[in-house]
Write an enzyme that holds these catalytic residues in place. Structure first.
Site: not given
Ligand code: GLU
Length: 313
Positions: A72, A75, A197, A249, A267
């Site tokens: 993430s 992102k 993604y 989060y 994560v």
């Molecule tokens: N690729 C992971 C997912 O979509 C990223 C989640 C994360 O790092 O929060 O679940």
């Protein structure tokens, strides 16, 4: 009342040594993410941390030169790229509020009619991928090139085993994407968006590379070593604000309380945090707490802001 004395130039090398020693007992307490099977292969007792000061000084400790899955954290790169190209129009399709729900939740999306709360939950990140997919031939390649540029590192790449492992188990992200498609908030085919993604999330970097990559956000949108402007200062301020309120989060409130810095976690166990005007710091330890943030990583950043007297507050 006189102000407490702040150390003018913290001894970052000594502080990282202290932190590395302090986190050792925590390295066995977290849980490595396993819902993406390939991620569970990483041993949880790893710890690395790196600081990139805007004047070019760098400091690192432990596994700071070891590549790990950014997940993430990417992102943030996708958002920066989309915001730099599309400007405020992105906010017509994604909000700017904390969700208060798990990052992969579907519930809120149903009653908020397919508009994700923010670009850092999965739904919001899928909308960013969709926006980039409409603009670039391949959005994941665009994000990868962007990541290489801001890290100043050509070796930054996808981990295709992780990408495949995520894609093959991406049932929940497919559900989120289909729901948004039904609400008209996804313009490209669901499969195209999910594939891009998953590849984007699989990008790997070391802590040293990640701290350098994040430094433009600490320097008001301009890459410190090249002077290239990625975002104007106002846009960089806004991304910092989103990181503070939504970047870790649904623990963003507690993270702000403990650490006091804008940050984005993943994560894979990585966290990038910024001291605006001064430095970027990246930490990696794969054992996660119950909110999905790196357990030792969060503690390390909490100690970092305490020991350096650097935070945004
Ligand atoms: N690729 C992971 C997912 O979509 C990223 C989640 C994360 O790092 O929060 O679940």
């Amino acid at each position: 009342m006189s102000k407490p004395d702040l150390p003018q130039i913290p001894d970052y090398a000594a502080i990282l040594e202290t932190i590395c020693a302090e986190v050792q007992p925590l390295l066995h307490q977290g849980k490595v993410a396993s819902y993406i099977p390939q991620l569970s292969k990483v041993s949880r007792d790893r710890f690395g941390m790196a600081v990139y000061c805007l004047d070019g000084r760098t400091f690192s400790i432990g596994d700071a030169q070891q590549k790990f899955s950014l997940q993430s954290v990417t992102k943030l790169f996708a958002l920066a790229l989309a915001f730099s190209r599309e400007g405020d129009s992105i906010w017509e399709r994604v909000g700017r509020e904390p969700s208060g729900n798990p990052f992969n939740s579907l519930v809120q999306l149903e009653y908020e009619k397919g508009k994700p709360r923010n670009p850092f939950i999965n739904a919001g990140a899928l909308v960013m991928t969709d926006i980039l997919s409409s603009r670039f031939v391949e959005s994941d390649i665009a994000v990868l090139q962007f990541a290489r540029m801001i890290a100043d590192e050509i070796s930054v790449d996808f981990d295709l085993a992780v990408a495949r492992s995520e894609r093959d188990t991406a049932h929940r992200n497919y559900a989120i994407a289909h729901l948004m498609k039904d609400f008209g908030n996804l313009h490209n085919p669901v499969k195209t968006v999910i594939d891009s993604y998953c590849r984007q999330c699989s990008i790997t970097m070391t802590c040293a590379e990640l701290a350098k990559a994040g430094s433009f956000l600490a320097q008001h949108g301009t890459i410190p070593w090249s002077g290239q402007q990625i975002l104007d200062a106002s846009s960089a301020k806004r991304l910092n604000a989103l990181m503070l309120t939504c970047g870790t989060y649904d623990a963003a409130g507690d993270f702000a309380y403990r650490v006091g810095l804008p940050a984005k976690s993943g994560v894979g166990g990585g966290i990038l945090a910024l001291v605006p005007g001064e430095l970027a710091v990246a930490v990696w330890s794969p054992g996660l707490d119950h909110t999905g943030n790196s357990l030792a990583g969060t503690y390390a950043l909490e100690r970092f802001t305490t020991l350096t007297s650097r935070s945004i507050f």
